[in-house]
Design a protein around this motif. Structure first.
Motif, PDB file in Angstrom:
ATOM      1  N   TYR B  44     -23.469  19.250  -4.207  1.00  0.00           N
ATOM      2  CA  TYR B  44     -24.732  18.765  -3.353  1.00  0.00           C
ATOM      3  C   TYR B  44     -25.882  19.359  -3.843  1.00  0.00           C
ATOM      4  CZ  TYR B  44     -26.843  17.770   1.184  1.00  0.00           C
ATOM      5  OH  TYR B  44     -27.770  17.282   2.063  1.00  0.00           O
ATOM      6  N   LEU B  58     -36.121  16.434   0.378  1.00  0.00           N
ATOM      7  CA  LEU B  58     -35.940  16.014  -0.839  1.00  0.00           C
ATOM      8  C   LEU B  58     -35.992  14.648  -0.874  1.00  0.00           C
ATOM      9  CD1 LEU B  58     -34.740  17.527  -3.338  1.00  0.00           C
ATOM     10  CD2 LEU B  58     -32.310  16.736  -2.697  1.00  0.00           C
TER      11      LEU B  58
ATOM     12  N   ALA C 163     -27.360  15.188   6.684  1.00  0.00           N
ATOM     13  CA  ALA C 163     -28.114  15.251   5.322  1.00  0.00           C
ATOM     14  C   ALA C 163     -29.373  14.336   5.219  1.00  0.00           C
ATOM     15  CB  ALA C 163     -27.138  14.688   4.250  1.00  0.00           C
ATOM     16  N   GLN C 166     -32.215  16.170   7.145  1.00  0.00           N
ATOM     17  CA  GLN C 166     -32.537  17.189   6.396  1.00  0.00           C
ATOM     18  C   GLN C 166     -33.640  16.772   5.211  1.00  0.00           C
ATOM     19  OE1 GLN C 166     -29.348  18.901   3.950  1.00  0.00           O
ATOM     20  NE2 GLN C 166     -30.211  20.795   3.832  1.00  0.00           N
ATOM     21  N   ALA C 167     -33.094  15.684   4.660  1.00  0.00           N
ATOM     22  CA  ALA C 167     -33.898  15.238   3.329  1.00  0.00           C
ATOM     23  C   ALA C 167     -35.225  14.515   3.665  1.00  0.00           C
ATOM     24  CB  ALA C 167     -32.973  14.234   2.530  1.00  0.00           C
ATOM     25  N   CYS C 168     -35.089  13.808   4.754  1.00  0.00           N
ATOM     26  CA  CYS C 168     -36.401  12.844   4.882  1.00  0.00           C
ATOM     27  C   CYS C 168     -37.790  13.539   4.683  1.00  0.00           C
ATOM     28  CB  CYS C 168     -36.472  12.306   6.283  1.00  0.00           C
ATOM     29  SG  CYS C 168     -37.776  11.467   6.907  1.00  0.00           S
TER      30      CYS C 168
END
Ligand SMILES: Nc1nc2c(c(=O)[nH]1)N[C@H]1C(S)=C(S)[C@@H](COP(=O)(O)OP(=O)(O)OC[C@H]3O[C@@H](n4cnc5c(=O)[nH]c(N)nc54)[C@H](O)[C@@H]3O)O[C@H]1N2
Ligand SMILES: Nc1nc2c(c(=O)[nH]1)N[C@H]1C(S)=C(S)[C@@H](COP(=O)(O)OP(=O)(O)OC[C@H]3O[C@@H](n4cnc5c(=O)[nH]c(N)nc54)[C@H](O)[C@@H]3O)O[C@H]1N2
Ligand code: SF4
Ligand code: SF4
Ligand code: SF4
Ligand code: SF4
Ligand code: SF4
Ligand SMILES: [Mo]
Lengths: 314, 984, 248
Positions: B44, B58, C163, C166-168
């Motif tokens: 990951y 990200l 996830a 978390q990424a946005c």
């Protein structure tokens, strides 16, 4: 919706099988004594029904991603129509087994136990077909399936094709004669046609239960167009739910279906009525084959014409 | 129902068995990443929450790093060409053979003439190494990709503000009330901008997107201004016009921080015309009231104060300067504190020459009715009322807000200010502005607009990121000559201060292969990668021996004129020899370009090597902190070596340098000076105490910025998550150009030589020097044929002109503009080899406005021919209304050459996908110059003009080129992650 | 068990801000990445480098165009979709095997892949397009609400989020308990008028979407004439700056 052949195959054949069983059970009281006492006479339709049901079921099992786990499908009868269908399908094998045993051991069908078994099988067959129908009819995201006529359609087509098979393989000779057969065929053909016509008219109005705006949670007064799909190439959803059938094809196919499942059988029935015939089997076989084929087309359309709400916003 | 029947899930499984922190390189934004490994495989990749760039988020590309690392298109070993160039037929060789061969070619070339090596690098961030290497080798023919990317932004900014948009400055996300995004789709600062926009959505600031297309950032903007491409300069001028007319400008800011009050000599035809009036010490002069040399009120300013309220009597004399009656005026050095300089009016200098303040010229020019909203509205495609409204809105946001930071600071004159006055209008611009042949001036126009509002490095405005601001222009000039050791006197790229810095020969002809720093493109401060292949083929100005490229897909999506580029790369002379004799190329993947190399040097992926994200190169600082970072190998090298043998390019370059015995890379005994790049990062000193990394310097790692090399430096970085950052002191975070604390801090860290204020240049004397040369003044003058061009485009104040392609074709022939946008989930060509990213967009469409489509009889999904003056493509169209109606657009770099990137030959990318590049010419329609900005040489990708016609339905796009040799990939399903589910 | 549990007090779900989403697909890819190796992995891809690549994704980002109104030009709307963890989802009740289930504890709807027979019925029953069948694996898959992250004590507490959240990069995605009206997500929904999608179908989705705010383009016609009308044709208009006392 993507028309999966295994499922179309399954619903057509098993429907016919259950219809056949139903009529066979209905025929028991009408049989003459000799026939009623010789279990063997009923063995042919029962066995044929079994073949149809079994072929249908196994084709539907093969359609599964994990066929070896199919047994798990019996567990959720409390909520799932598919599970119920499976369970019911299995229960119909109980009277069937009884009849098989009875005919080999020459126990008459007409005794009390036979009556219970017959009732069981008749009701079980109808119920199984209705469960199959309910699998589709319970799916709100596919309005063409959750349409109120769907259970009736499934039932009528099972009875229609079941009757034709029953008549072809000779059940007629015991009970109702050529005229009776003709009448039955005309009746079920007519019913199937009327139901389907009504159904098609309805779904052609194309009312989906939701709008794109509602699917996006936006006020109804904004016009919304697709800009980019999430993925430029096809994915599971677009392949499964995004099957679109051109309107002109659907018109033609509907015509072919009606021709096959209703008109040809009805035309075959007429001479039966008016022309005394010693051997109507070829005509009946024609009617039967045509109806099965017609049902197959009808079933294909049932899938291919059904729109999933997912496609309002995909 | 009973939860007993729910399966039990293992919700406590550790993410991986190892966690490594490094820097993403799925694009040039350089976010911090946490790479979780399980059993040596990448489990990951997530954003590093502590990292200053991305603060834990990200993007799509970053998350798809797994698939990039395991891409089947990775190169495995060095390769030597066996077939014809371009056929993609190679033999794998060992590194020793490859390096020996490369060193032989490079050595022979150096012996003959170092300039016969053209060393050009693309998407890298190691210019601190590559530029230095080129200098050691001694070639002037070096550049990176900036020339075709956004040098207009860099030059426009550095010659005006001493800083720039690009990723070297940022909106004050915390305080801005009004943000204008000019031609920005993704930007290099992808994640910081997205974080910022998300923040603005919460703070209620207004976001305006100026862009012919409304997607991405524009989609969430409060207002979308669907401008016609290439006309932003006009729009900016109209805004300036309105602000000037309404007197909604920050005059105090202008005289404090810019050259608004500097006097410009008015001596038409003279050698000094347009230069600043200076005193004997060379200090620029300004005019103040006749009876004052300094303000009678030398006191610190209090917050929000408009300044001295004593009105000077209307200067009769100044008004009638032409009558020689300018007695009311005194001339003093413009940098004198506590004065009230004049900003308009004629002044007579002691020697009798006339002069006017810069602001006078500004007001005069932009108040002209030709820049009134009504005059530009049609051309820009923006209603005049909208322009007027936006002008009012930005003025209100800038001047009527109460954004003032209660932070005391000291200016460079030592004056204390109780607070920092806010001007909460921020702007950010990128390639929508810069990728035009008028981009340099348009960029300057935006900076002028910002400066009039006082909105540069004020709270709420555009902010500098360290090491900026820097002196204007930055001090370092490009290297021009070689010493006895063959080394160039300075790195090949630098800043031009005047005609004498150009790289031209005695006849005024270009010396560099790419013609950068010639009279055609004098301020081409990033070089011109887009002209290299044609010129190398044509031997213009000279033939070369070796073309050495790194990380640039020059035969495809980074080429203008793709068809010809492929021909130039393969063309042979009358002796049957390739016109470009040798091509060495380093790539990590089987791109379109590898097929054209004679020798391929396979690079590692970004997870396998050391890299320095250095302040000497493209820094990752933000406006509050200076930062730099590293990449380091996070995967076990032996495991990665199974079936492949690749090396980090930087290490290879140092190895080649040592083999060539370049003194800087070789010890006295002839052994290599640096073991590898990691060793170089640690030990190399550019100047005493200055190396690639600023963190943990000094033998014990206690110093920042400057300090002796620290052998444990990389370990320190790794332990700190791969990055270093140092916060700017609170009192130094705004008004950096004149903030004493900031400038001292900046000098201490080694970013600037001396803590001197940076005076922002509304009016560019540097440009005027070129104009004077073109008018026949000075020792270095352009050849006659170039004079008019130089005189026209070196206007010291921003100008607007029709982009060349439009100006040299007719609207009747080519009525439409055609542009590309970066998809947020793809990085140029790299993304399509990625199994996950390509599923998002495996083919592109040409987007048309429905009104245009109707005119052309085109329906959604139809195929269309698109013709430019240069070529034709036939592609599939889609209709969308969220765009300017006279523009068509598509995603950039989705189209692939068949057989490239280890995709199947009928992949949608190559069959239906397409490039606009096939339509873009590398030269202007007239054929006289590169398709580029006349000041900076920036490639004018977005000048493209086209017409459209309906085509028959096709099953694929055209043009198509011969497929590159190679087997199709296996169609076996990819079950990445299955192994983790099994493993404990 | 496919019968639905009693409605849980805790209703974990996502709140997605359509006013802020730039359509970057970061959530979709990070979801793919996490879940490929998580409890629902692999998210198999067919023909990954071939002619028509197709794979399993739990989160897909759509883009729409909203027609222009008089007052504003056409708008672009980006719209990420994943499972809404409905309170009364037919995807669960239609499942014949019990593979599809809704957790009694927190309302997360999951598929137990060891029981799934791959009949696809649940995907037909889901109006939100949230179910993903993998022909290669032969089983149904779907958004897990990252159940293997949100409770995972091996993950730092601040990162114990799905996830995609978390990424946005614009932080347009929020995760929390929509059953608790005092939770941050519930407050956000209340404040911004968060909506449920297609409530008329009766699935009672838990996830909420925050609709795009009205765009503030401002009136096209000026509210007041420009502050000063100058005769710009002649130089003397500059004179008003002549004696301006500026402070340097
Ligand atoms: N029509 C049109 N064309 C354009 C643009 C546009 O907007 N429109 N934009 C232009 C701009 S601004 C730019 S910057 C260029 C970009 O164009 P390029 O610089 O050509 O970018 P890429 O296509 O990403 O190619 C870079 C090469 O680097 C290779 N690579 C990737 N990772 C590594 C690595 O780790 N090591 C090594 N050695 N190689 C690696 C890739 O495989 C690829 O071959 O495109 C330009 N072209
Ligand atoms: N995801 C992703 N991020 C990237 C890259 C990538 O390939 N992918 N590439 C990186 C690179 S090398 C670069 S240079 C940067 C570039 O970053 P951007 O400058 O943001 O990139 P472009 O996509 O070229 O965006 C140009 C925008 O300008 C608009 N435009 C075109 N002409 C005009 C005009 O005349 N006026 C105005 N106002 N707008 C106009 C286009 O519609 C487009 O939205 O992005 C970097 N970041
Ligand atoms: S923006 Fe995305 S690809 Fe670029 S460095 Fe950051 S995470 Fe990586
Ligand atoms: S969104 Fe679909 S899959 Fe998810 S719970 Fe609701 S019905 Fe089921
Ligand atoms: S596909 Fe699996 S989860 Fe879905 S209904 Fe069938 S058995 Fe249940
Ligand atoms: S919650 Fe987890 S599984 Fe669901 S969409 Fe987000 S990342 Fe994917
Ligand atoms: S990551 Fe955030 S901004 Fe990007 S598409 Fe998903 S929700 Fe929208
Ligand atoms: Mo670029």
């Amino acid at each position: 919706m993507h028309p999966a052949f295994s499922v179309i195959f399954f619903t057509t054949l098993s429907g016919a099988g259950y219809g056949l069983w139903f009529w066979t059970m209905v025929a028991i009281p009408l049989l003459d004594d000799q026939a009623r006492h010789s279990g063997l006479a009923l063995l042919v339709p029962l066995a044929l029904g079994f073949v149809l049901v079994a072929v249908g079921l196994s084709s539907s099992v093969l359609h599964l991603g994990k066929p070896l786990r199919a047994w798990r499908a019996f567990s959720q009868w409390r909520s799932s129509w598919l599970s119920r269908e499976g369970v019911l399908a299995m229960t119909t094998f109980v009277p069937l087994a009884y009849f098989a045993a009875a005919s080999f051991s020459r126990v008459p069908f007409s005794n009390g136990l036979g009556g219970v078994a017959a009732l069981w099988l008749a009701v079980g067959s109808i119920a199984t077909v209705l469960c199959t129908a309910m699998i589709y009819a319970s799916l709100r995201p596919i309005p063409a399936w959750s349409h109120r006529l769907v259970p009736a359609v499934y039932l009528v087509f099972a009875l229609h094709t079941g009757a034709l098979i029953a008549l072809t393989i000779g059940l007629r000779t015991f009970a109702i004669g050529n005229e009776g057969a003709a009448l039955l065929i005309l009746l079920t053909s007519m019913l199937a046609w009327r139901l389907k016509r009504r159904y098609w008219q309805d779904i052609d109005r194309g009312v989906l239960p939701v709008t794109r705006n509602s699917a996006l949670g936006l006020p109804a007064d904004r016009e919304i167009k697709q800009f980019e799909r999430p993925h430029t190439e096809a994915n599971y959803l677009t392949k499964e739910m995004g099957f679109v059938l051109a309107r002109k094809h659907s018109r033609r196919l509907r015509l072919i279906a009606v021709l096959l499942f209703a008109l040809v059988p009805a035309l075959c029935a007429l001479p039966l009525w008016f022309v005394p015939m010693a051997h109507p089997t070829p005509l009946l076989a024609l009617a039967c084959a045509s109806a099965l084929l017609g049902t197959f087309v009808e079933r294909w359309l049932f899938f291919a014409e059904a729109k999933h709400v997912v496609m309002t916003y995909y | 129902m009973a939860p007993m029947s729910e399966p039990s899930l293992d919700l406590q499984k550790p993410v991986g068995d190892e966690l490594k922190q490094t820097t993403c390189y799925m694009c040039a934004c350089r976010c911090g990443i946490n790479v979780h490994l399980r059993d040596g495989k990448i489990r990951y990749i997530e954003g590093n929450p502590a990292h200053p760039v991305n603060r834990g988020v990200l993007c799509a590309k970053g998350s798809a790093g797994i698939m990039q690392h395991y891409s089947p298109a990775r190169l495995r070993k060095p390769m030597l060409r066996t077939g014809e160039r371009g056929a993609n037929e190679f033999r794998e060789i060992e590194w020793d053979e490859a390096l020996t061969l490369a060193a032989t070619w490079l050595g022979e070339t150096r012996a003959r003439d170092p300039d016969r090596l053209a060393f050009f690098t693309g998407r890298d961030q190691s210019q601190a190494l590559t530029g230095w290497w080129a200098q050691q080798y001694g070639t002037i023919n070096y550049a990176a990709h900036g020339g075709f990317c956004s040098v207009n932004m860099a030059a426009g900014g550095l010659y005006t503000l001493g800083g720039s948009f690009w990723e070297f400055g940022e909106p004050d996300w915390e305080h801005t009330r009004y943000l204008m995004l000019w031609g920005v789709a993704e930007d290099h600062d992808s994640n910081p901008i997205k974080l910022g926009l998300g923040h603005l959505k919460g703070s209620g600031a207004k976001i305006v997107a100026v862009n012919p297309v409304r997607t991405g950032y524009g989609a969430i903007a409060d207002e979308w201004v669907g401008i016609r491409p290439g006309t932003d300069g006009l729009f900016a001028f109209a805004l300036i016009h309105e602000l000037l007319k309404a007197d909604r400008i920050d005059l105090d800011y202008l005289v404090r921080y810019t050259n608004a009050h500097w006097l410009v000599v008015q001596n038409p035809g003279g050698a000094d015309d347009g230069l600043f009036a200076r005193d004997a010490d060379g200090q620029a002069l300004c005019a103040v009231r006749g009876d004052a040399t300094a303000s009678p009120h030398p006191r610190p300013l209090s917050p929000g104060e408009r300044g001295d309220e004593i009105l000077l009597p209307l200067g009769e004399g100044a008004r009638r300067a032409d009558e020689g009656n300018a007695v009311a005026t005194n001339l003093i050095p413009a940098n004198t504190p506590d004065i009230s300089p004049r900003i308009v009016g004629d002044v007579t200098l002691p020697d009798g020459r006339r002069a006017v303040p810069v602001f006078h010229l500004v007001a005069e020019r932009y108040l002209d009715p030709q820049y009134a909203p009504d005059a530009v509205s049609d051309r820009c495609g923006i209603p005049a009322d909208t322009i007027r409204r936006i002008a009012r809105e930005i003025a209100a946001a800038a001047f009527d807000s109460d954004v003032n930071l209660p932070v005391a600071w000291t200016d460079t004159h030592g004056r204390r200010h109780a607070s920092m006055r806010g001007r909460p209008v921020a702007m950010h611009a990128m390639r929508g502005i810069s990728a035009h042949s008028n981009g340099f001036h348009t960029c300057r126009a935006l900076h002028l607009l910002q400066l009039l509002l006082g909105a540069v490095d004020a709270p709420g405005s555009f902010r500098y990121q360290p090491p900026f601001p820097r002196p204007i222009p930055p001090a370092n000039r490009p290297g021009k000559s070689r010493g006895a050791d063959g080394k160039l006197d300075a790195p090949p790229l630098g800043f031009i201060h005047g005609p004498e810095d150009l790289l031209v020969d005695a006849q005024g002809q270009p010396r560099r292969l790419d013609h950068a720093y010639s009279w055609s493109y004098p301020l081409a401060v990033h070089g011109m990668l887009h002209t290299v292949i044609r010129n190398a083929w044509a031997g213009d100005p000279n033939t070369i021996d070796v073309l050495f490229l790194f990380m640039a897909n020059m035969s495809w999506n980074s080429a203008m004129n793709t068809t010809e580029t492929m021909r130039w790369l393969t063309d042979k002379d009358e002796h049957g020899e390739y016109r470009i004799p040798k091509i060495i190329y380093s790539d990590a993947y089987a791109s379109e370009m590898t097929a054209y190399a004679d020798l391929v040097l396979p690079d590692t992926t970004y997870l396998e090597r050391f890299d320095a994200i250095s302040l000497l190169d493209r820094p990752i600082s933000d406006a509050d902190c200076a930062s730099d970072a590293i990449r380091h190998p996070v995967l076990s090298a032996p495991e990665q070596a199974a079936g492949r043998d690749v090396r980090g390019f930087q290490s290879v370059l140092l190895d080649l340098g040592a083999r060539l015995k370049l003194p800087a890379m070789t010890e006295a005994d002839g052994t290599p000076k640096y073991r590898d790049y990691a060793d170089y990062i640690v030990r190399h000193e550019r100047a005493p105490g200055v190396g690639l990394l600023a963190g943990w310097r000094g033998e014990d790692g206690s110093q920042s910025g400057k300090g002796a090399p620290n052998p444990a430096q990389l370990e320190k970085y790794i332990a700190n998550g791969g990055f270093w950052r140092e916060a700017i002191p609170a009192s130094a975070r705004y008004y950096k150009m004149a903030n004493r604390d900031y400038l001292e801090w900046s000098a201490k860290l080694g970013f600037i030589a001396k803590p001197e204020p940076v005076v922002l240049q509304l009016y560019s004397e540097t440009l005027q020097k070129f104009r004077l040369a073109a008018q026949g003044h000075g020792p270095v003058q352009p050849p006659a044929a170039q004079r008019e061009r130089v005189a026209t485009y070196f206007d010291p104040l921003p100008i607007w002109y029709e982009p060349f392609e439009g100006a040299q074709t007719t609207v009747a022939d080519f009525p439409l503009s055609a542009v590309t946008q970066r998809p947020p989930f793809m990085y140029h060509a790299w993304g399509s080899q990625n199994a996950w990213l390509r599923q998002i967009t495996a083919r592109n469409y040409l987007y048309l406005h429905p009104s245009l489509a109707e005119k052309q009889g085109v329906l959604d999904g139809d195929w269309v021919h698109v013709d430019s003056h240069h070529g034709r493509i036939t592609v599939q169209a889609k209709l969308v209304a969220n765009m300017q109606p006279d523009t068509v657009w598509t995603w950039n770099a989705i189209g692939k050459r068949r057989g490239a990137w280890k995709l199947s030959k009928n992949s949608p990318e190559s069959k239906q996908g397409f490039l606009l590049n096939h339509l873009i010419s590398d030269i202007t329609p007239r054929g006289d110059y590169a398709n580029a900005d006349p000041v900076t040489g920036q490639a004018a990708w977005f000048d493209l003009r086209v017409r459209l016609s309906k085509a028959e339905a096709q099953d694929g796009s055209s043009p198509q080129f011969a497929p590159l040799a190679g087997a199709d990939p296996s169609d076996a399903p990819l079950r990445y992650g299955a192994m983790f589910r099994k493993s404990k | 068990m496919t019968a639905l549990p009693a409605v849980s007090k805790k209703k974990l779900g996502l709140v997605i801000d359509l006013d802020t989403c730039v359509g970057c697909h970061a959530c979709a890819v990070s979801c793919k990445e996490w879940n490929a190796g998580g409890i629902a992995g692999p998210l198999t891809d067919e023909k990954p480098y071939g002619d028509d690549p197709a794979g399993v994704w739990f989160n897909r980002v759509h883009s729409y165009e909203i027609e222009a109104l008089d007052a504003q030009p056409a708008m672009t709307l980006h719209f990420p979709r994943s499972c809404l963890h409905c309170e009364t989802p037919a995807c669960v009740t239609v499942c014949p095997t019990g593979a599809s289930y809704k957790r009694a504890e927190d309302g997360i709807v999951l598929v137990d892949e060891d029981k799934c027979i791959g009949c696809k019925l649940c995907s037909w029953a889901c109006p939100y397009g949230a179910r993903e069948y993998s022909p290669v694996e032969g089983v149904m898959k779907k958004c897990t609400l990252c159940v293997d992250r949100i409770y995972n004590e091996n993950i730092p507490e601040a990162s114990r989020q799905p996830a995609c959240v978390q990424a946005c990069p614009t932080r347009a995605r929020h995760f929390g308990d929509l059953g608790d009206e005092n939770s941050a997500v519930s407050k956000l929904v209340a404040e911004r008028g968060g909506v449920a999608l297609m409530p008329e179908l009766g699935y009672a989705p838990v996830n909420r979407y925050l609709p795009p705010r009205a765009r503030r383009a401002g009136a096209a016609t000026p509210a007041s004439p420009p502050a000063e009308n100058l005769e710009t044709k002649e130089l003397p208009s500059l004179l008003r700056w002549l004696d301006r006392a500026l402070s340097r």
